[in-house]
Scaffold this active site. Structure first.
Site, mmCIF file in Angstrom:
data_model
loop_
_atom_site.group_PDB
_atom_site.id
_atom_site.type_symbol
_atom_site.label_atom_id
_atom_site.label_comp_id
_atom_site.label_asym_id
_atom_site.label_seq_id
_atom_site.Cartn_x
_atom_site.Cartn_y
_atom_site.Cartn_z
ATOM 1 N N TYR A 3 52.112 -39.832 -44.715
ATOM 2 C CA TYR A 3 51.309 -40.821 -43.980
ATOM 3 C C TYR A 3 51.942 -42.219 -44.045
ATOM 4 O O TYR A 3 51.999 -42.943 -43.046
ATOM 5 C CB TYR A 3 49.879 -40.880 -44.499
ATOM 6 C CG TYR A 3 49.102 -42.031 -43.886
ATOM 7 C CD1 TYR A 3 48.808 -42.034 -42.517
ATOM 8 C CD2 TYR A 3 48.710 -43.135 -44.652
ATOM 9 C CE1 TYR A 3 48.124 -43.100 -41.937
ATOM 10 C CE2 TYR A 3 48.027 -44.199 -44.073
ATOM 11 C CZ TYR A 3 47.736 -44.181 -42.721
ATOM 12 O OH TYR A 3 47.066 -45.231 -42.141
ATOM 13 N N GLU A 9 36.122 -38.401 -42.783
ATOM 14 C CA GLU A 9 36.366 -39.501 -41.848
ATOM 15 C C GLU A 9 35.674 -39.146 -40.533
ATOM 16 O O GLU A 9 35.550 -37.970 -40.191
ATOM 17 C CB GLU A 9 37.878 -39.687 -41.649
ATOM 18 C CG GLU A 9 38.253 -40.916 -40.850
ATOM 19 C CD GLU A 9 39.756 -41.195 -40.915
ATOM 20 O OE1 GLU A 9 40.276 -41.427 -42.029
ATOM 21 O OE2 GLU A 9 40.397 -41.153 -39.854
HETATM 22 C C1 3EB Z 1 41.214 -46.441 -43.380
HETATM 23 O O1 3EB Z 1 40.170 -47.005 -43.093
HETATM 24 C C2 3EB Z 1 41.233 -44.951 -43.277
HETATM 25 O O2 3EB Z 1 46.596 -45.016 -39.706
HETATM 26 O O3 3EB Z 1 45.881 -44.718 -37.673
HETATM 27 C C3 3EB Z 1 41.681 -44.565 -40.337
HETATM 28 C C4 3EB Z 1 41.955 -44.650 -38.970
HETATM 29 C C5 3EB Z 1 42.714 -44.548 -41.252
HETATM 30 C C6 3EB Z 1 43.267 -44.714 -38.504
HETATM 31 C C7 3EB Z 1 45.690 -44.813 -38.894
HETATM 32 C C8 3EB Z 1 44.044 -44.602 -40.760
HETATM 33 C C9 3EB Z 1 44.304 -44.698 -39.418
HETATM 34 O O4 3EB Z 1 42.214 -47.048 -43.759
HETATM 35 C C10 3EB Z 1 42.484 -44.431 -42.709
#
Ligand code: 3EB
Length: 320
Positions: free
Chosen positions: A126, A301
């Site tokens: 990631y 999520e």
């Molecule tokens: C967060 O709030 C959770 O890297 O595109 C949520 C939505 C999250 C999109 C992205 C990552 C992404 O950080 C992670």
């Protein structure tokens, strides 16, 4: 209405996209989401007010109606030393395609990738994806800011990144959540390049407003809340969604959102439904998908689409 989203419509021609869950196969008519369905509809149908035509540019394909483009791009052979470069190249191609096709504003992107939590520290897939994405969209983010986004893991055997997106001829407005540090301002501990996305994105057209909510998790400030407790993480995630809707001048309780809920551990299915049902507005509908969240301490999520009433005093488009 800019576009509408419905679950479980019978297969029919037309529309911006038919999103098919638990599928690996991109076709000219379907956008696959490579995550197992734990509960809910096998598909999502995105429709538009105007007639939709197929469009294609390089590796990007999709459908567009003159206002909106729903497209996709699959990156194969994702994992390995070249991961950052492959992601950067894909994002550069994505932005080239929306420019060339005449929909230059990126509104919303979903990223589904294999092995998202594999690798330690800055070598985690990631975090390397975030580096590549930031490189690929450098110079390309316009005044309207970053798009809304989701990044979820699954389909580990596919060794691929499935990108789907909505782009617009006109820009809307990127939105942040006052309870959360903007992801693009996350501190260094979360990786060498901060995640390039907005918490949400609002588009207005034909007298209607639509909020495209990014993947929303149990994050307050920049920290993970309630590690190990799926029910509490759901509570925190819903508070974040409610705040996001409020930031768009909407009232969460009076919305009828279409949601995708991602769950790390399929064994948490019943606990998730118990925790989630009483917190959602009665008009909400959702699909529950088995997916890995980008931080390994996040268990759940939620993202989705909220139709909102037009703001008072805002001009309705003329010409009808
Ligand atoms: C967060 O709030 C959770 O890297 O595109 C949520 C939505 C999250 C999109 C992205 C990552 C992404 O950080 C992670």
């Amino acid at each position: 209405m800019p576009f509408d989203v419905q679950f479980d419509t019978p297969a029919s021609a037309g529309g911006l996209a038919r999103v098919v869950f638990d599928s690996l196969k991109a076709t000219p008519h379907t956008v696959p989401v490579p995550l197992q369905i734990l509960r809910g509809s096998p598909n999502e149908h995105w429709t538009a007010a105007e007639h939709c035509e197929p469009v294609e540019h390089g590796p990007v394909s999709g459908h567009a109606d003159g206002h909106w483009l729903f497209g996709q791009l699959v990156v194969n052979d994702l994992l390995g030393e070249q991961l950052e470069q492959r992601v950067a190249a894909a994002y550069a191609e994505l932005y080239q395609a929306i420019d060339a096709l005449g929909y230059p504003h990126m509104l919303r992107v979903w990223n589904y990738m294999s092995c998202i939590n594999q690798g330690a520290g800055d070598s985690e897939v990631y975090k390397r994806f975030c580096v590549g994405r930031a490189q690929g969209i450098a110079q390309r983010v316009r005044g309207s800011g970053y798009p809304a986004a989701t990044a979820i893991g699954g389909a580990d055997d596919a060794n691929a990144l499935y990108i789907s997106f909505v782009a617009g001829k006109q820009a809307g407005e990127a939105l942040e959540n006052p309870r959360q540090v903007s992801a693009y301002h996350y501190p260094r501990q979360y990786g060498p390049r901060s995640p390039s996305f907005a918490r949400g994105y609002v588009v207005t057209s034909g007298g209607q407003r639509v909020l495209l909510a990014s993947g929303t998790a149990s994050v307050a400030g920049h920290e993970t809340k309630w590690p190990g407790d799926v029910a509490a993480q759901i509570g925190e995630s819903v508070i974040n969604l409610r705040e996001l809707v409020a930031a768009a001048d909407g009232d969460f309780a009076n919305t009828r959102p279409i949601l995708r809920v991602y769950l790390r551990d399929a064994g948490d299915l019943e606990a998730t439904e118990r925790a989630l049902e009483p917190l959602l507005p009665s008009g909400a509908s959702y699909v529950l998908l088995r997916g890995d969240i980008c931080r390994s301490d996040l268990l759940v999520e939620i993202d989705g689409v909220f139709h909102l009433p037009l703001l008072g005093g805002e001009a309705v488009e003329h010409g009808e």
